[in-house]
Motif scaffolding. Structure first.
Motif, PDB file in Angstrom:
ATOM      1  N   GLY A 117      33.516  25.824  34.271  1.00 25.37           N
ATOM      2  CA  GLY A 117      32.569  25.474  35.322  1.00 25.37           C
ATOM      3  C   GLY A 117      33.098  25.713  36.723  1.00 25.37           C
ATOM      4  O   GLY A 117      32.328  25.898  37.666  1.00 25.37           O
ATOM      5  N   LEU A 118      34.438  25.731  36.854  1.00 24.25           N
ATOM      6  CA  LEU A 118      35.067  25.849  38.170  1.00 24.25           C
ATOM      7  C   LEU A 118      35.259  27.294  38.625  1.00 24.25           C
ATOM      8  O   LEU A 118      35.057  27.615  39.794  1.00 24.25           O
ATOM      9  CB  LEU A 118      36.427  25.143  38.149  1.00 24.25           C
ATOM     10  N   LEU A 119      35.642  28.179  37.702  1.00 23.77           N
ATOM     11  CA  LEU A 119      36.051  29.533  38.061  1.00 23.77           C
ATOM     12  C   LEU A 119      34.913  30.537  37.977  1.00 23.77           C
ATOM     13  O   LEU A 119      33.966  30.370  37.198  1.00 23.77           O
ATOM     14  CB  LEU A 119      37.193  30.003  37.148  1.00 23.77           C
ATOM     15  N   THR A 120      35.037  31.582  38.786  1.00 29.56           N
ATOM     16  CA  THR A 120      34.129  32.713  38.655  1.00 29.56           C
ATOM     17  C   THR A 120      34.506  33.497  37.394  1.00 29.56           C
ATOM     18  O   THR A 120      35.563  33.265  36.787  1.00 29.56           O
ATOM     19  CB  THR A 120      34.226  33.645  39.869  1.00 29.56           C
ATOM     20  N   GLU A 121      33.678  34.447  37.009  1.00 31.30           N
ATOM     21  CA  GLU A 121      33.958  35.243  35.809  1.00 31.30           C
ATOM     22  C   GLU A 121      35.257  36.034  35.966  1.00 31.30           C
ATOM     23  O   GLU A 121      36.054  36.108  35.028  1.00 31.30           O
ATOM     24  CB  GLU A 121      32.797  36.198  35.523  1.00 31.30           C
ATOM     25  N   ASP A 122      35.481  36.616  37.135  1.00 32.60           N
ATOM     26  CA  ASP A 122      36.711  37.386  37.372  1.00 32.60           C
ATOM     27  C   ASP A 122      37.938  36.479  37.307  1.00 32.60           C
ATOM     28  O   ASP A 122      38.980  36.864  36.773  1.00 32.60           O
ATOM     29  CB  ASP A 122      36.661  38.078  38.733  1.00 32.60           C
ATOM     30  N   GLU A 123      37.820  35.274  37.867  1.00 31.67           N
ATOM     31  CA  GLU A 123      38.952  34.339  37.847  1.00 31.67           C
ATOM     32  C   GLU A 123      39.242  33.867  36.427  1.00 31.67           C
ATOM     33  O   GLU A 123      40.407  33.780  36.026  1.00 31.67           O
ATOM     34  CB  GLU A 123      38.653  33.152  38.752  1.00 31.67           C
ATOM     35  N   LEU A 124      38.206  33.576  35.672  1.00 33.03           N
ATOM     36  CA  LEU A 124      38.405  33.147  34.286  1.00 33.03           C
ATOM     37  C   LEU A 124      39.019  34.273  33.458  1.00 33.03           C
ATOM     38  O   LEU A 124      39.865  34.023  32.600  1.00 33.03           O
ATOM     39  CB  LEU A 124      37.072  32.709  33.675  1.00 33.03           C
ATOM     40  N   GLU A 125      38.620  35.491  33.749  1.00 38.14           N
ATOM     41  CA  GLU A 125      39.202  36.639  33.057  1.00 38.14           C
ATOM     42  C   GLU A 125      40.701  36.734  33.345  1.00 38.14           C
ATOM     43  O   GLU A 125      41.492  37.070  32.464  1.00 38.14           O
ATOM     44  CB  GLU A 125      38.508  37.928  33.480  1.00 38.14           C
ATOM     45  N   GLY A 126      41.091  36.439  34.582  1.00 40.94           N
ATOM     46  CA  GLY A 126      42.516  36.435  34.921  1.00 40.94           C
ATOM     47  C   GLY A 126      43.276  35.381  34.140  1.00 40.94           C
ATOM     48  O   GLY A 126      44.396  35.621  33.679  1.00 40.94           O
ATOM     49  N   VAL A 127      42.674  34.201  33.959  1.00 38.19           N
ATOM     50  CA  VAL A 127      43.300  33.129  33.185  1.00 38.19           C
ATOM     51  C   VAL A 127      43.446  33.545  31.728  1.00 38.19           C
ATOM     52  O   VAL A 127      44.502  33.348  31.111  1.00 38.19           O
ATOM     53  CB  VAL A 127      42.456  31.835  33.299  1.00 38.19           C
ATOM     54  N   ILE A 128      42.386  34.136  31.145  1.00 33.41           N
ATOM     55  CA  ILE A 128      42.449  34.593  29.755  1.00 33.41           C
ATOM     56  C   ILE A 128      43.527  35.662  29.601  1.00 33.41           C
ATOM     57  O   ILE A 128      44.286  35.660  28.622  1.00 33.41           O
ATOM     58  CB  ILE A 128      41.088  35.152  29.303  1.00 33.41           C
ATOM     59  N   ALA A 129      43.618  36.560  30.565  1.00 30.65           N
ATOM     60  CA  ALA A 129      44.644  37.605  30.515  1.00 30.65           C
ATOM     61  C   ALA A 129      46.051  36.996  30.535  1.00 30.65           C
ATOM     62  O   ALA A 129      46.953  37.452  29.826  1.00 30.65           O
ATOM     63  CB  ALA A 129      44.468  38.574  31.689  1.00 30.65           C
ATOM     64  N   HIS A 130      46.228  35.964  31.344  1.00 33.88           N
ATOM     65  CA  HIS A 130      47.512  35.245  31.387  1.00 33.88           C
ATOM     66  C   HIS A 130      47.846  34.661  30.021  1.00 33.88           C
ATOM     67  O   HIS A 130      48.986  34.792  29.540  1.00 33.88           O
ATOM     68  CB  HIS A 130      47.424  34.134  32.438  1.00 33.88           C
TER      69      HIS A 130
END
Length: 287
Positions: A117-130
């Motif tokens: 709910g907090l992150l944008t799609e691009d930001e969440l993608e960065g977290v998943i990549a991490h």
């Protein structure tokens, strides 16, 4: 550089264990402590996924429930060249995420409802990549080995303290003879676990830096991951994760208790400011 640092730290931890083991436990004590620590941590390694998922109430979800999340994980795992991991969601008001699984074939990525709910799609993608970088780098195995050696040092220290207290330091076995005496033994038994923990924490921080770097490359947008880390840090500061446990804090993308406010040497995670700085430098280098 982060991989090299991890290798050097792991080597230092092993050398430290052998030195301390021979000093305060002798060969026999060293073997016993290492065997006990190995047995406990191999169990943890083998069953880590089910243990931590149950601990945090993380439930595996279907593609029908979270199509965007599935698409994101599928694309990134294909890009990383690893099998599609299981996807789990935790009902939590604290933004965070973690990866687990004993190897890439048994990988699991878990995210909280708050982080989605907090992150944008691009930001969440960065977290998943991490998190996929953790899986691809076999960080669960590395963490287990580090925990095994550090745990063995702590067991040796306990053995040394009890031996000193009970007056057992003066034995006639030359192979296990201890040269320090009772006072020296008590001092070493206090300092040794602290030193082992510091090395173990340094290994954890090194793996976080590596996962940030690899995650930035994998998603192609290091700045998105940097922005995500800043948001998660503020979110954890505002609402620390009540269900978190110190033993599993290193698995999260952000320290679930303090978001980097602990003393850096004793923290499982690097300072958020330094992580963001490195990711921004990485982004400039990609231009």
């Amino acid at each position: 550089m982060n991989t090299l640092k991890t290798v050097l730290l792991m080597t230092a931890l092993m050398v430290f264990f052998v030195f301390i083991g021979g000093l305060i436990g002798g060969r026999t004590g060293m073997y016993i402590a290492f065997g006990m620590a190995f047995a406990m941590n191999i169990f943890s390694y083998w069953f880590s996924s089910s243990i931590i998922l149950k601990m945090y109430g993380a439930k595996e979800v279907s593609e029908a429930e979270y199509p965007a999340l599935y698409r994101m994980v599928r694309n990134l795992s294909a890009r990383a060249g690893i099998p599609m991991p299981k996807i789990c969601v935790m009902q939590s008001a604290t933004p965070n995420a973690f990866a687990t699984g004993r190897n890439p074939k048994h990988g699991v990525v878990a995210v909280t409802t708050a982080i989605m709910g907090l992150l944008t799609e691009d930001e969440l993608e960065g977290v998943i990549a991490h998190e996929l970088a953790h899986i691809n780098g076999r960080d669960i195995l590395i963490g287990t080995v580090a925990a095994t050696i550090a745990g063995a040092v702590m067991m040796l220290a306990d053995m040394a303290r009890w031996s000193a207290i009970l007056g057992g330091m003066n034995n006639n076995d030359e192979e296990n003879q201890n040269p320090l005496g009772m006072v020296g033994m008590i001092v070493v038994s206090i300092l040794a676990p602290l030193a082992a923990m510091l090395i173990q924490m340094a290994i954890s921080r090194s793996r976080e830096y590596r996962a940030d770097e690899e995650g930035g490359h994998l998603c192609g947008r290091p700045l998105s991951l940097a922005s995500a880390l800043e948001k998660i840090s503020k979110g954890v500061e505002y609402r620390p994760m009540e269900e978190a446990r110190p033993a599993t804090a290193h698995m999260m993308i952000m320290n679930p208790f303090s978001a980097g406010k602990m003393m850096s040497l004793f923290s499982t995670h690097p300072p958020v400011e330094e992580r963001v700085k490195r990711l921004r430098e990485q982004a400039r280098g990609q231009r």
